[in-house]
Design a protein around this motif. Structure first.
Motif, PDB file in Angstrom:
ATOM      1  N   MET A   1      34.750  19.095   0.008  1.00 27.90           N
ATOM      2  CA  MET A   1      35.276  17.750   0.135  1.00 27.90           C
ATOM      3  C   MET A   1      35.835  17.529   1.540  1.00 27.90           C
ATOM      4  O   MET A   1      35.707  16.445   2.080  1.00 27.90           O
ATOM      5  CB  MET A   1      36.354  17.498  -0.908  1.00 27.90           C
ATOM      6  N   ALA A  42      45.015  17.414  -3.321  1.00 26.91           N
ATOM      7  CA  ALA A  42      44.474  16.356  -4.174  1.00 26.91           C
ATOM      8  C   ALA A  42      44.796  14.978  -3.606  1.00 26.91           C
ATOM      9  O   ALA A  42      43.938  14.089  -3.599  1.00 26.91           O
ATOM     10  CB  ALA A  42      45.013  16.492  -5.597  1.00 26.91           C
ATOM     11  N   GLU A  46      41.897  12.656  -2.085  1.00 24.82           N
ATOM     12  CA  GLU A  46      41.728  11.575  -3.056  1.00 24.82           C
ATOM     13  C   GLU A  46      40.923  12.036  -4.265  1.00 24.82           C
ATOM     14  O   GLU A  46      39.899  11.461  -4.629  1.00 24.82           O
ATOM     15  CB  GLU A  46      41.094  10.348  -2.402  1.00 24.82           C
ATOM     16  N   THR A  47      41.396  13.109  -4.870  1.00 27.05           N
ATOM     17  CA  THR A  47      40.790  13.664  -6.071  1.00 27.05           C
ATOM     18  C   THR A  47      41.908  14.106  -7.007  1.00 27.05           C
ATOM     19  O   THR A  47      43.075  13.810  -6.759  1.00 27.05           O
ATOM     20  CB  THR A  47      39.844  14.838  -5.703  1.00 27.05           C
ATOM     21  N   SER A  48      41.554  14.785  -8.081  1.00 31.08           N
ATOM     22  CA  SER A  48      42.581  15.259  -9.012  1.00 31.08           C
ATOM     23  C   SER A  48      42.808  16.754  -8.834  1.00 31.08           C
ATOM     24  O   SER A  48      41.937  17.482  -8.346  1.00 31.08           O
ATOM     25  CB  SER A  48      42.153  14.982 -10.460  1.00 31.08           C
ATOM     26  N   TYR A  51      40.193  18.673 -10.706  1.00 31.29           N
ATOM     27  CA  TYR A  51      38.931  18.885  -9.999  1.00 31.29           C
ATOM     28  C   TYR A  51      39.048  20.080  -9.050  1.00 31.29           C
ATOM     29  O   TYR A  51      38.164  20.931  -9.001  1.00 31.29           O
ATOM     30  CB  TYR A  51      38.508  17.630  -9.230  1.00 31.29           C
ATOM     31  N   LYS A  59      35.233  13.880  -9.729  1.00 29.48           N
ATOM     32  CA  LYS A  59      36.006  13.909  -8.489  1.00 29.48           C
ATOM     33  C   LYS A  59      37.041  12.786  -8.397  1.00 29.48           C
ATOM     34  O   LYS A  59      37.930  12.839  -7.556  1.00 29.48           O
ATOM     35  CB  LYS A  59      35.070  13.795  -7.279  1.00 29.48           C
ATOM     36  N   ARG A  60      36.916  11.788  -9.254  1.00 29.63           N
ATOM     37  CA  ARG A  60      37.821  10.639  -9.161  1.00 29.63           C
ATOM     38  C   ARG A  60      39.262  11.049  -9.474  1.00 29.63           C
ATOM     39  O   ARG A  60      39.504  11.798 -10.416  1.00 29.63           O
ATOM     40  CB  ARG A  60      37.405   9.545 -10.132  1.00 29.63           C
ATOM     41  N   PRO A  61      40.213  10.520  -8.687  1.00 24.66           N
ATOM     42  CA  PRO A  61      41.620  10.828  -8.978  1.00 24.66           C
ATOM     43  C   PRO A  61      42.102  10.040 -10.195  1.00 24.66           C
ATOM     44  O   PRO A  61      41.518   9.034 -10.575  1.00 24.66           O
ATOM     45  CB  PRO A  61      42.351  10.364  -7.714  1.00 24.66           C
TER      46      PRO A  61
END
Length: 66
Positions: A1, A42, A46-48, A51, A59-61
């Motif tokens: 990332m 994170a 900009e992810t969780s 992840y 990948k979405r937060p």
């Protein structure tokens, strides 16, 4: 990332406060990240945290508190 965003390890150090040498060890699997390091990464990427921990492929937060 990190590479997908065009960030260097030095840039990650500036954004997260994680020393570049420590960050390198995290990336190469020679060191486990702390909860706080995971949280900072994170946010910057900009992810969780899930992840980053390999618990999800999404990948979405999560929605952030305001």
């Amino acid at each position: 990332m990190r590479k997908a965003r065009g960030y260097t390890q030095i840039k990650m150090q500036m954004l997260t406060g994680i020393d570049q040498s420590d960050y390198s060890k995290l990336e190469n699997g020679r060191r486990f990240m702390t909860f706080e390091q995971c949280r900072r990464l994170a946010l910057v990427l900009e992810t969780s945290m899930d992840y980053l921990a390999g618990l999800t492929d999404d990948k979405r937060p999560y929605p952030r508190k305001k």
